[in-house]
Design a protein around this motif. Structure first.
Motif, short mmCIF file in Angstrom:
data_model
loop_
_atom_site.label_atom_id
_atom_site.label_comp_id
_atom_site.label_asym_id
_atom_site.label_seq_id
_atom_site.Cartn_x
_atom_site.Cartn_y
_atom_site.Cartn_z
N VAL A 200 0.84 -1.20 0.00
CA VAL A 200 0.00 0.00 0.00
C VAL A 200 0.87 1.25 0.00
CG1 VAL A 200 -1.71 1.34 1.29
CG2 VAL A 200 -1.92 -1.16 1.15
N GLU A 201 1.90 1.27 0.83
CA GLU A 201 2.78 2.43 0.94
C GLU A 201 3.55 2.66 -0.36
OE1 GLU A 201 4.23 5.81 2.22
OE2 GLU A 201 2.74 4.60 3.30
N ARG A 202 4.00 1.57 -0.97
CA ARG A 202 4.73 1.69 -2.23
C ARG A 202 3.82 2.26 -3.32
NH1 ARG A 202 7.34 -3.26 -5.84
NH2 ARG A 202 7.91 -1.98 -7.61
N GLU A 203 2.59 1.77 -3.39
CA GLU A 203 1.65 2.25 -4.41
C GLU A 203 1.33 3.72 -4.17
OE1 GLU A 203 -0.50 1.82 -7.91
OE2 GLU A 203 0.89 0.44 -6.93
N LYS A 204 1.14 4.08 -2.92
CA LYS A 204 0.82 5.48 -2.59
C LYS A 204 1.97 6.40 -3.00
CE LYS A 204 -0.84 8.44 1.15
NZ LYS A 204 -1.24 8.50 2.58
N GLN A 205 3.20 5.94 -2.81
CA GLN A 205 4.37 6.75 -3.18
C GLN A 205 4.43 6.95 -4.68
OE1 GLN A 205 6.64 8.31 -1.00
NE2 GLN A 205 7.04 9.35 -2.96
N VAL A 206 4.21 5.87 -5.42
CA VAL A 206 4.23 5.96 -6.89
C VAL A 206 3.13 6.90 -7.38
CG1 VAL A 206 3.83 4.69 -9.04
CG2 VAL A 206 5.29 3.71 -7.27
N LEU A 207 1.92 6.73 -6.85
CA LEU A 207 0.80 7.57 -7.28
C LEU A 207 1.02 9.03 -6.89
CD1 LEU A 207 -2.24 5.24 -6.47
CD2 LEU A 207 -1.19 5.70 -8.69
N SER A 208 1.66 9.25 -5.75
CA SER A 208 1.97 10.61 -5.31
C SER A 208 2.96 11.26 -6.28
CB SER A 208 2.55 10.61 -3.90
OG SER A 208 1.63 10.10 -2.97
N ASP A 209 3.99 10.51 -6.65
CA ASP A 209 4.99 11.03 -7.59
C ASP A 209 4.36 11.32 -8.95
OD1 ASP A 209 6.87 10.81 -5.62
OD2 ASP A 209 7.72 8.91 -6.36
N GLN A 210 3.46 10.43 -9.37
CA GLN A 210 2.77 10.64 -10.65
C GLN A 210 1.94 11.92 -10.60
OE1 GLN A 210 0.46 7.08 -11.19
NE2 GLN A 210 2.03 6.07 -12.41
N ALA A 211 1.21 12.10 -9.51
CA ALA A 211 0.34 13.27 -9.37
C ALA A 211 1.16 14.56 -9.38
CB ALA A 211 -0.49 13.17 -8.09
N ARG A 212 2.30 14.54 -8.71
CA ARG A 212 3.13 15.74 -8.63
C ARG A 212 3.81 16.06 -9.96
NH1 ARG A 212 3.24 13.84 -3.31
NH2 ARG A 212 2.51 15.49 -1.90
N GLU A 213 3.94 15.05 -10.82
CA GLU A 213 4.47 15.30 -12.16
C GLU A 213 3.55 16.21 -12.96
OE1 GLU A 213 7.17 13.92 -14.19
OE2 GLU A 213 8.13 13.54 -12.27
N SER A 214 2.26 16.26 -12.55
CA SER A 214 1.28 17.08 -13.28
C SER A 214 1.50 18.57 -13.04
CB SER A 214 -0.14 16.71 -12.84
OG SER A 214 -0.37 17.11 -11.49
N GLY A 215 2.19 18.91 -11.94
CA GLY A 215 2.45 20.32 -11.65
C GLY A 215 1.26 21.06 -11.07
N LYS A 216 0.22 20.34 -10.69
CA LYS A 216 -0.98 21.00 -10.15
C LYS A 216 -0.78 21.38 -8.69
CE LYS A 216 -4.11 18.63 -13.33
NZ LYS A 216 -5.24 17.70 -13.50
N GLU A 218 -0.98 21.66 -4.61
CA GLU A 218 -0.92 20.57 -3.64
C GLU A 218 -2.31 20.10 -3.21
OE1 GLU A 218 1.17 17.71 -1.63
OE2 GLU A 218 1.96 19.23 -3.02
N ALA A 219 -3.24 21.01 -3.06
CA ALA A 219 -4.60 20.64 -2.64
C ALA A 219 -5.25 19.72 -3.68
CB ALA A 219 -5.45 21.89 -2.44
N VAL A 220 -5.01 20.02 -4.94
CA VAL A 220 -5.56 19.20 -6.02
C VAL A 220 -4.86 17.84 -6.05
CG1 VAL A 220 -5.87 19.01 -8.53
CG2 VAL A 220 -6.17 21.22 -7.39
N ILE A 221 -3.55 17.88 -5.84
CA ILE A 221 -2.76 16.65 -5.85
C ILE A 221 -3.24 15.69 -4.76
CG2 ILE A 221 -0.46 15.71 -5.31
CD1 ILE A 221 0.71 18.14 -6.76
N GLU A 222 -3.53 16.22 -3.56
CA GLU A 222 -4.00 15.37 -2.46
C GLU A 222 -5.30 14.67 -2.83
OE1 GLU A 222 -2.56 14.50 0.36
OE2 GLU A 222 -0.79 15.63 -0.28
N LYS A 223 -6.21 15.39 -3.49
CA LYS A 223 -7.47 14.78 -3.91
C LYS A 223 -7.23 13.72 -4.99
CE LYS A 223 -10.41 18.76 -2.86
NZ LYS A 223 -11.33 19.79 -3.38
N MET A 224 -6.26 14.00 -5.88
CA MET A 224 -5.92 13.03 -6.92
C MET A 224 -5.41 11.73 -6.31
SD MET A 224 -3.99 15.56 -9.65
CE MET A 224 -3.38 14.21 -10.67
N ILE A 225 -4.57 11.88 -5.28
CA ILE A 225 -3.99 10.69 -4.63
C ILE A 225 -5.08 9.86 -3.96
CG2 ILE A 225 -2.46 9.91 -2.79
CD1 ILE A 225 -0.75 12.42 -3.37
N VAL A 226 -6.00 10.54 -3.27
CA VAL A 226 -7.10 9.83 -2.59
C VAL A 226 -7.93 9.06 -3.61
CG1 VAL A 226 -9.27 10.13 -1.33
CG2 VAL A 226 -7.24 11.42 -0.64
N GLY A 227 -8.25 9.71 -4.72
CA GLY A 227 -9.05 9.06 -5.76
C GLY A 227 -8.33 7.88 -6.40
#
Length: 292
Positions: A200-216, A218-227
């Motif tokens: 779970v932690e590994r997947e969350k890290q990968v998805l977090s890195d992917q979301a941050r690549e979008s440049g959006k 932080e508030a939007v990124i957090e919602k992206m990660i949850v989804g």
């Protein structure tokens, strides 16, 4: 560090990434395959990397159910020719039957089969067949009702994939359907609560890195990660998956509608996670002739 061609090939085989992307990923991660897979996924350059899907060894999985218990036993061979041999299949069936009365694989090795222990029987079979054979796994599932299913059956009760499903409640046919679903989708766990925290932690890290690549922001990124994590749990947990027989409902809902509760499951695929040396048939024959 120097990146070898074999490392690049291994990474490409496990991710489907292009050669240059694989090489760059290995360079960026100092040759660490696991880290390179995550790097490729972060960049959107890897297909779903499922190490457990790299089926290598041959053999059979035998399944048996008795009362409220079911067992799946994996016996490996070097070639598929042996797996198709009636004597090998008879041996797997005897090991599987013996497994119904034992607690774990170590006890199974000492269990009696036709007047000999399982371990002695396997050793004698190695001598007769001329291949390395191994008793690799014993998996047990218990429940009010236990249902078994074999995919790609080679003989009654054995094949390349064995599935056991434990149910609470009266099964009117949904058990086999769920077992077939498990064979097809290979869920990582029954529910989110049962998932390996490291996974779970590994997947969350990968998805977090992917979301941050979008440049959006932080508030939007957090919602992206949850989804995206919610989507991940839906895809890898049995109860959260869309039922293959009726994708309009989850497996949990399908079971509830049928009046049962899934209490446990096991999916055992032949050679799961074992690396097998790559060698073509002609080379194998040539090597045999050289040793004659």
């Amino acid at each position: 560090m120097a990146i070898t061609a074999s490392q690049v090939k291994e990474l490409r085989d496990s991710t489907g990434a292009g050669m240059m992307d694989a090489k760059k990923a290995l360079t960026e991660t100092d040759g660490n395959i696991e880290a390179a897979i995550d790097w490729l996924r972060t960049k959107g350059l890897a297909k779903a990397a499922k190490k457990s899907g790299r089926i290598a060894a041959e053999g059979l999985v035998g399944v048996a159910v008795e009362g409220g218990q079911g067992v799946a036993v994996e016996v490996n061979s070097e070639t598929d020719f042996v797996a198709k041999n009636p004597d090998f299949q008879k041996m797997v069936a005897s090991f599987t039957k013996a497994a119904l009365g034992v607690a774990d694989i170590d006890v199974l090795k000492s269990a009696d089969v036709d007047g000999k222990s399982v371990e002695v029987t396997l050793t004698e079979a190695i001598t007769v067949i001329g291949e390395n054979l191994s008793l690799r796994r014993l998996v047990r599932v218990e429940g009010e009702t236990v249902v078994s299913y074999v995919h790609n059956a080679a003989a009654a009760g054995m094949g390349k994939i064995g599935v056991l499903v434990g149910l609470k409640g009266k099964d009117a046919g949904i058990g086999k359907q769920i077992a077939m679903h498990i064979a097809a989708t290979s869920p990582a766990s029954l529910s989110e609560a049962d998932l390996d925290p490291a996974l779970v932690e590994r997947e969350k890290q990968v998805l977090s890195d992917q979301a941050r690549e979008s440049g959006k922001p932080e508030a939007v990124i957090e919602k992206m990660i949850v989804g995206r994590m919610a989507k991940f749990f839906e895809e890898v947990t049995l109860l959260g998956q869309k039922f293959v027989i009726n994708p309009d409902v989850t497996v949990a809902q399908a079971a509830k509608d049928a009046g049962v509760e899934i209490t446990g499951f096991a999916r055992v695929a032949v050679g799961e996670g074992i690396e097998k040396r790559s060698e073509d048939f002609a080379a194998e024959v040539a090597k045999t002739l050289q040793g004659a």
